[in-house]
Motif scaffolding. Structure first.
Motif, PDB file in Angstrom:
ATOM      1  N   ASN A  10     -16.247  25.357  -6.039  1.00  8.53           N
ATOM      2  CA  ASN A  10     -15.031  25.332  -5.223  1.00  8.53           C
ATOM      3  C   ASN A  10     -13.800  25.834  -5.998  1.00  8.53           C
ATOM      4  OD1 ASN A  10     -12.853  22.754  -4.111  1.00  8.53           O
ATOM      5  ND2 ASN A  10     -13.331  24.608  -2.988  1.00  8.53           N
ATOM      6  N   LYS A  11     -13.629  27.178  -6.018  1.00 11.12           N
ATOM      7  CA  LYS A  11     -12.571  27.782  -6.846  1.00 11.12           C
ATOM      8  C   LYS A  11     -11.172  27.403  -6.404  1.00 11.12           C
ATOM      9  CE  LYS A  11     -14.475  31.562  -5.384  1.00 11.12           C
ATOM     10  NZ  LYS A  11     -15.014  32.894  -5.500  1.00 11.12           N
ATOM     11  N   GLU A  12     -10.989  27.148  -5.072  1.00 14.84           N
ATOM     12  CA  GLU A  12      -9.633  26.851  -4.581  1.00 14.84           C
ATOM     13  C   GLU A  12      -9.061  25.607  -5.267  1.00 14.84           C
ATOM     14  OE1 GLU A  12     -12.285  27.367  -2.627  1.00 14.84           O
ATOM     15  OE2 GLU A  12     -11.822  28.865  -1.086  1.00 14.84           O
ATOM     16  N   VAL A  49     -19.844  27.617 -11.433  1.00 16.28           N
ATOM     17  CA  VAL A  49     -20.933  28.074 -10.574  1.00 16.28           C
ATOM     18  C   VAL A  49     -20.632  29.481 -10.050  1.00 16.28           C
ATOM     19  CG1 VAL A  49     -22.149  27.649  -8.397  1.00 16.28           C
ATOM     20  CG2 VAL A  49     -21.616  25.740  -9.931  1.00 16.28           C
ATOM     21  N   ASP A  50     -19.360  29.785  -9.871  1.00 13.52           N
ATOM     22  CA  ASP A  50     -18.968  31.121  -9.420  1.00 13.52           C
ATOM     23  C   ASP A  50     -19.650  32.142 -10.343  1.00 13.52           C
ATOM     24  OD1 ASP A  50     -17.610  32.858  -7.826  1.00 13.52           O
ATOM     25  OD2 ASP A  50     -15.615  32.081  -8.305  1.00 13.52           O
ATOM     26  N   SER A  51     -20.275  33.185  -9.752  1.00  9.10           N
ATOM     27  CA  SER A  51     -21.161  34.038 -10.552  1.00  9.10           C
ATOM     28  C   SER A  51     -20.441  34.722 -11.713  1.00  9.10           C
ATOM     29  CB  SER A  51     -21.825  35.088  -9.662  1.00  9.10           C
ATOM     30  OG  SER A  51     -20.850  35.821  -8.968  1.00  9.10           O
ATOM     31  N   GLU A  52     -19.181  35.138 -11.486  1.00  6.63           N
ATOM     32  CA  GLU A  52     -18.445  35.837 -12.553  1.00  6.63           C
ATOM     33  C   GLU A  52     -18.175  34.898 -13.724  1.00  6.63           C
ATOM     34  OE1 GLU A  52     -17.680  35.622  -9.450  1.00  6.63           O
ATOM     35  OE2 GLU A  52     -17.754  37.656  -8.634  1.00  6.63           O
ATOM     36  N   HIS A  53     -17.802  33.681 -13.388  1.00  5.73           N
ATOM     37  CA  HIS A  53     -17.443  32.728 -14.452  1.00  5.73           C
ATOM     38  C   HIS A  53     -18.676  32.220 -15.167  1.00  5.73           C
ATOM     39  CE1 HIS A  53     -14.416  33.240 -11.457  1.00  5.73           C
ATOM     40  NE2 HIS A  53     -13.521  33.005 -12.404  1.00  5.73           N
ATOM     41  N   LEU A  58      -8.260  34.909  -6.695  1.00  7.06           N
ATOM     42  CA  LEU A  58      -8.495  33.478  -6.946  1.00  7.06           C
ATOM     43  C   LEU A  58      -9.345  33.318  -8.202  1.00  7.06           C
ATOM     44  CD1 LEU A  58      -9.332  32.208  -3.306  1.00  7.06           C
ATOM     45  CD2 LEU A  58      -7.105  32.200  -4.455  1.00  7.06           C
ATOM     46  N   GLU A  59     -10.292  34.232  -8.386  1.00 14.84           N
ATOM     47  CA  GLU A  59     -11.178  34.132  -9.558  1.00 14.84           C
ATOM     48  C   GLU A  59     -10.442  34.422 -10.861  1.00 14.84           C
ATOM     49  OE1 GLU A  59     -15.389  35.000  -7.273  1.00 14.84           O
ATOM     50  OE2 GLU A  59     -14.681  36.480  -8.708  1.00 14.84           O
ATOM     51  N   VAL A  60      -9.415  35.279 -10.807  1.00 10.68           N
ATOM     52  CA  VAL A  60      -8.604  35.521 -12.008  1.00 10.68           C
ATOM     53  C   VAL A  60      -7.931  34.208 -12.417  1.00 10.68           C
ATOM     54  CG1 VAL A  60      -6.506  36.671 -12.834  1.00 10.68           C
ATOM     55  CG2 VAL A  60      -8.249  37.991 -11.616  1.00 10.68           C
TER      56      VAL A  60
HETATM   57 MG    MG Z   1     -17.477  34.977  -7.436  1.00  9.75          MG
END
Ligand code: MG
Ligand code: NDP
Length: 390
Positions: free
Chosen positions: A124-126, A149-153, A219-221
């Motif tokens: 949950n990135k938000e 869990v976000d794939s980039e991170h 958001l991912e940044v």
């Molecule tokens: Mg992602």
């Protein structure tokens, strides 16, 4: 073997269902103690019958009541509402929480889980965008790990073998979404159905629209800034349409490490649960010869202003990322409801940021202040959102 006692928050969603799929391949390593969703009674019932959790929560109280009737005779306890959600994430038997709700409603339960010393697998990135400072401070204070869990991170985390002090730059890859290469004029006629078709990833509706506007990358940044304690000038975004390189790290000696794999969220989900080990997985293997070419290009910030807005909000700090996130959540809702065009999303976000711009960034923001600014921004957009564009 240490059995992980799981709470899966958002179990009926895209990430939640894939988490249960991973879990069911390793029955000896996991026990599903708690499942949480909002209102999907049918799928929740099915998941309960398969995993027999001690507690199931549907935050929509009327849905929880129906679920309870249907489960007559089963030992699973059912709760509803926000109180149910907080019980779920602080449940004494749970040691790991998979936080896979969509939107910043995840903030308060994530904080509660951290304070209850649960390990957090965070999709949950938000939550980090809106309250990164509060969340990371609470995690440090409670000695809690937050595993991305976000794939980039997850990719960056897999490439970072030691401290981030040797790192020159983080490079986040972006697929570019379904409208890569389009002009501003072409974007004017994007419908919700068009925005909900992502070329590479099959995800929930909100993040799929975010991927189409490139707000997801924005958001991912901000997410990367908090997770890896990295200044914004050392976080770069590159468009990579094949979605095979999931992100990369540039080290100070000039070496770059990247993590590659098929675009399949079960890999980062599993890694957040298996770390520091790696377990077998049935996902597709990347075949380099067959892929032939991997391409990279700069994002077009003129056509996709959301990414630039996110960098700006991140650099301003304080509650500005929260305003960006809240305005985006509301703008995406208005767009999906057919009330504003696709190109209104960055315009509404920018207006919300400008309106709020007078406030100075605070060093330490309290959770109460966050929720106040959130409510105020949300109400403003709900009241005036469509009219603002006239
Ligand atoms: Mg992602
Ligand atoms: P979905 O929309 O597919 O699922 C959301 C889940 O959260 C559902 O189980 C939903 O329940 C539940 N939910 C929503 N609101 C509430 C609430 N107020 N209280 C309790 N439960 C709630 O989302 P995704 O799985 O796609 O995304 C989840 C998060 O993971 C997002 O933050 C997203 O950005 C992030 N993420 C997702 C990726 C993906 O591939 N999907 C990739 C990387 C990050 P119900 O079904 O009952 O409505």
């Amino acid at each position: 073997m240490l059995v992980q006692q799981l709470a899966i928050v958002g179990s009926t969603g895209s990430i939640g269902q894939q988490t249960l799929e991973v879990v069911s391949r390793f029955p000896e390593r996991f026990r599903v103690c708690v499942l949480v969703a909002s209102s999907n009674i049918d799928l929740m019932e099915k998941q309960i019958r398969q995993f027999s959790p001690q507690l199931a929560v549907l935050t929509e109280p009327s849905a929880a009541a129906i679920l309870e009737q249907r489960l007559d005779g089963l030992s699973t306890m059912v709760l509803g509402g926000q109180e149910g959600l907080l019980e779920a994430v602080t449940h004494p038997d749970v040691n790991t929480v998979m936080m896979a709700i969509s939107g910043m409603v995840g903030l308060v339960p994530t904080l509660a889980a951290i304070k209850a010393s649960k390990k957090i697998a965070l999709a949950n990135k938000e939550t980090l965008v809106a309250g990164g400072d509060v969340i990371m401070a609470a995690a440090r204070a409670n000695g809690v790990q937050i595993l991305p869990v976000d794939s980039e991170h997850s990719a960056i985390w897999q490439c970072l073998h030691s401290s981030t002090s040797e790192v020159e730059k983080l490079i986040l890859t972006a697929s570019g979404g379904p409208f890569r290469g389009w002009t501003k004029e072409e974007l004017e006629r994007v419908t919700p159905a068009m925005a909900l078709r992502h070329p590479k990833w099959n995800m929930g509706p909100k993040i799929t629209v975010d991927s189409a506007t490139l707000m997801n990358k924005g958001l991912e940044v901000i997410e990367a800034h908090w997770l890896f304690n990295m200044p914004y000038e050392r976080i770069e975004v590159v468009v990579h349409p094949q979605s095979i390189v999931h992100s990369a790290v540039l080290f100070q000696d000039g070496a770059m490490l990247a993590q590659l794999g098929a675009p399949d969220m079960r890999v980062p989900i599993q890694y957040a649960l298996s770390w520091p080990d790696r377990w077998p997985s049935p996902v597709d293997r990347p075949d380099l010869a067959q892929l032939g070419q991997l391409t990279f290009e700069k994002p077009d910030l003129g056509v996709f202003p959301c990414l630039a807005l996110a960098y700006h909000a991140g650099r301003m700090g304080g509650t500005m990322p929260l305003v960006l996130n809240t305005a985006n959540e509301e703008a995406v809702k208005l767009f999906l409801a057919g009330q504003v065009p696709f190109t209104a999303i960055p315009r509404l976000v920018e207006m919300a940021m400008e309106r709020y711009g007078r406030e100075t960034a605070e060093d330490e923001i309290s959770i109460e202040e966050i929720l106040l600014v959130e409510r105020e921004t949300r109400e403003w957009l709900q009241r005036d959102g469509s009219a603002l564009l006239a």
